[in-house]
Scaffold this active site. Structure first.
Site, PDB file in Angstrom:
ATOM      1  N   MET A 158       0.843  -1.202   0.000  1.00  0.00           N
ATOM      2  CA  MET A 158       0.000   0.000   0.000  1.00  0.00           C
ATOM      3  C   MET A 158       0.872   1.244   0.000  1.00  0.00           C
ATOM      4  SD  MET A 158      -3.032  -1.083   2.650  1.00  0.00           S
ATOM      5  CE  MET A 158      -1.944  -2.006   3.772  1.00  0.00           C
ATOM      6  N   ALA A 159       0.653   2.102  -1.003  1.00  0.00           N
ATOM      7  CA  ALA A 159       1.439   3.328  -1.138  1.00  0.00           C
ATOM      8  C   ALA A 159       1.226   4.218   0.077  1.00  0.00           C
ATOM      9  CB  ALA A 159       1.034   4.071  -2.412  1.00  0.00           C
ATOM     10  N   GLN A 169       7.658  -4.660  -4.610  1.00  0.00           N
ATOM     11  CA  GLN A 169       6.824  -4.432  -5.784  1.00  0.00           C
ATOM     12  C   GLN A 169       7.378  -3.309  -6.664  1.00  0.00           C
ATOM     13  OE1 GLN A 169       2.744  -2.418  -5.974  1.00  0.00           O
ATOM     14  NE2 GLN A 169       2.170  -4.584  -6.050  1.00  0.00           N
ATOM     15  N   CYS A 183      -2.480  -0.933 -10.196  1.00  0.00           N
ATOM     16  CA  CYS A 183      -2.718   0.387  -9.614  1.00  0.00           C
ATOM     17  C   CYS A 183      -3.625   1.218 -10.520  1.00  0.00           C
ATOM     18  CB  CYS A 183      -1.410   1.128  -9.389  1.00  0.00           C
ATOM     19  SG  CYS A 183      -1.661   2.759  -8.617  1.00  0.00           S
ATOM     20  N   GLY A 194      -9.162  -8.183  -1.900  1.00  0.00           N
ATOM     21  CA  GLY A 194     -10.376  -7.381  -1.984  1.00  0.00           C
ATOM     22  C   GLY A 194     -11.451  -7.830  -1.021  1.00  0.00           C
ATOM     23  N   GLY A 239      -5.462  -5.523   3.045  1.00  0.00           N
ATOM     24  CA  GLY A 239      -4.857  -4.212   2.871  1.00  0.00           C
ATOM     25  C   GLY A 239      -5.372  -3.208   3.868  1.00  0.00           C
TER      26      GLY A 239
END
Length: 352
Positions: A25-26, A78, A108, A209, A232
């Site tokens: 996760m950015a 990643q 993304c 998800g 996430g």
């Protein structure tokens, strides 16, 4: 029969000790976050996406993402980009940094990534996507994984066409988030699509998800045949969610436990990023940790305006004095996390 999430599985030769993967996760998946995830039951942790262009230009901030701690393994780093040769060279640095898996981002949906031809955009160009995977598998001996969405547009089934092609090109594992890039994070993840992908490929598939509970994780694994689930946003400031999914331990942490984990996270993040960068980076985490009715809203707002992380620590411990022995116990138990770093100009971790 319930799926045992403590059962190990393999990505090529890499053994993953549980069927729970902590998502990349950015702006979140710094080393401190990943190490915490491993402690709470994640079998595999992933770095946030790293720009291949940044690696190519030896950008110090980008190179900071390649720091690997001794207690993170197995770890996937990643990469995102759209040039096969550049991606292959970046993969070599990922391998040299000590990662166990090279992960490729074909999922993304954010505009600043897709406008460069990277991320989910590559699902519309299967030939280029396959050339990227092939170039990386030729460049390194590590397993290569690919994270993707169902496609760019709502209702797309492109992942079912592209996925098998990526496996033919050398991918050892696929992660599917069955929302479209157009959906972003709205609506629901269509895991019927995940089950279809599983039936089409002979490599493990990770289901991503809407994995929000142990019951949901077990249901997705049972109905799709996926090898593992990826969590996430549900783990942001809430590592106890990982433990609940893996072990069924649904006990809400005490205020003392919350403060102890947050203080440790603050200290580890400062070690990693330096005080100046960490101070701004951590602000979103205060609300994540202290929310869910754990602390009053005014207290969370008070922490955000404090000038230093030391002041934040003092206020947290004052609010839960019983956290002090827990903090000492955590610091005594965790490995030192000696960094394995590239011989490149990395003065401090530049992520976040």
């Amino acid at each position: 029969m319930p799926i045992d999430l403590r059962e190990s599985w393999h990505i090529d030769t890499i053994e993953v000790p549980t069927r729970l993967v902590l998502a990349p996760m950015a702006g979140v998946s710094v080393q401190a976050f990943r190490r915490q995830g491993r402690r709470f039951g994640a079998g595999l942790v992933c770095s946030e996406m790293v720009s291949c262009a940044g690696i190519e230009h030896r950008n110090e901030k980008t190179l900071g993402y390649l720091r690997v701690a001794s207690d993170e393994h197995p770890l996937a780093i990643q990469l995102f980009g759209s040039n096969p040769a550049t991606m292959a060279e970046a993969a070599k640095l990922v391998a040299a940094a000590g990662a166990d898996i090279v992960d490729i981002n074909f999922g993304c949906p954010v505009r600043k990534v897709t406008k460069t031809g990277a991320g989910a955009t590559l699902l519309d160009d299967p030939e280029l996507a396959c050339r990227i995977v092939s170039a990386i598998t030729d460049a390194v001996d590590l397993p290569v994984s690919v994270k993707m969405r169902r496609g760019l547009r709502n209702g797309s089934r492109d992942c079912l066409t592209v996925g098998p092609l990526l496996v033919e090109a050398g991918a050892s594992v696929l992660t599917l988030h069955p929302r479209s890039a157009q959906q972003m994070y709205t609506g629901t993840a269509d895991h019927a699509l995940t089950a279809e992908l599983v039936s089409l490929v002979d490599v493990p598939v990770i289901a991503s998800g809407d994995i929000t509970s142990r019951a949901r994780a077990q249901a997705v694994l049972a109905t799709t045949g996926a090898a593992a689930v990826m969590v996430g946003r549900g783990a942001q400031g809430n590592p106890w969610a990982l433990r609940e999914i893996v072990d069924g331990d649904a006990v809400e942490p005490s205020r003392e436990e919350v403060v102890a984990e947050l203080v440790l996270f603050i200290r580890e993040t400062v070690r990693e990023l330096g005080e100046r960068r960490a101070s701004g980076f951590l602000k979103k985490f205060y609300a994540w940790y202290l929310g869910r009715g754990r602390f009053p809203r005014p207290f969370k707002q008070e922490l955000v305006v404090l000038d230093s992380t030391e002041e934040v620590e003092r206020r947290l411990i004052a609010a839960a004095p019983g956290s002090l022995p827990l903090i000492e116990q955590l610091e005594a138990e965790i490995p030192s996390g000696d960094d394995i770093t590239l011989a490149l100009p990395i003065s401090v971790y530049g992520g976040g």
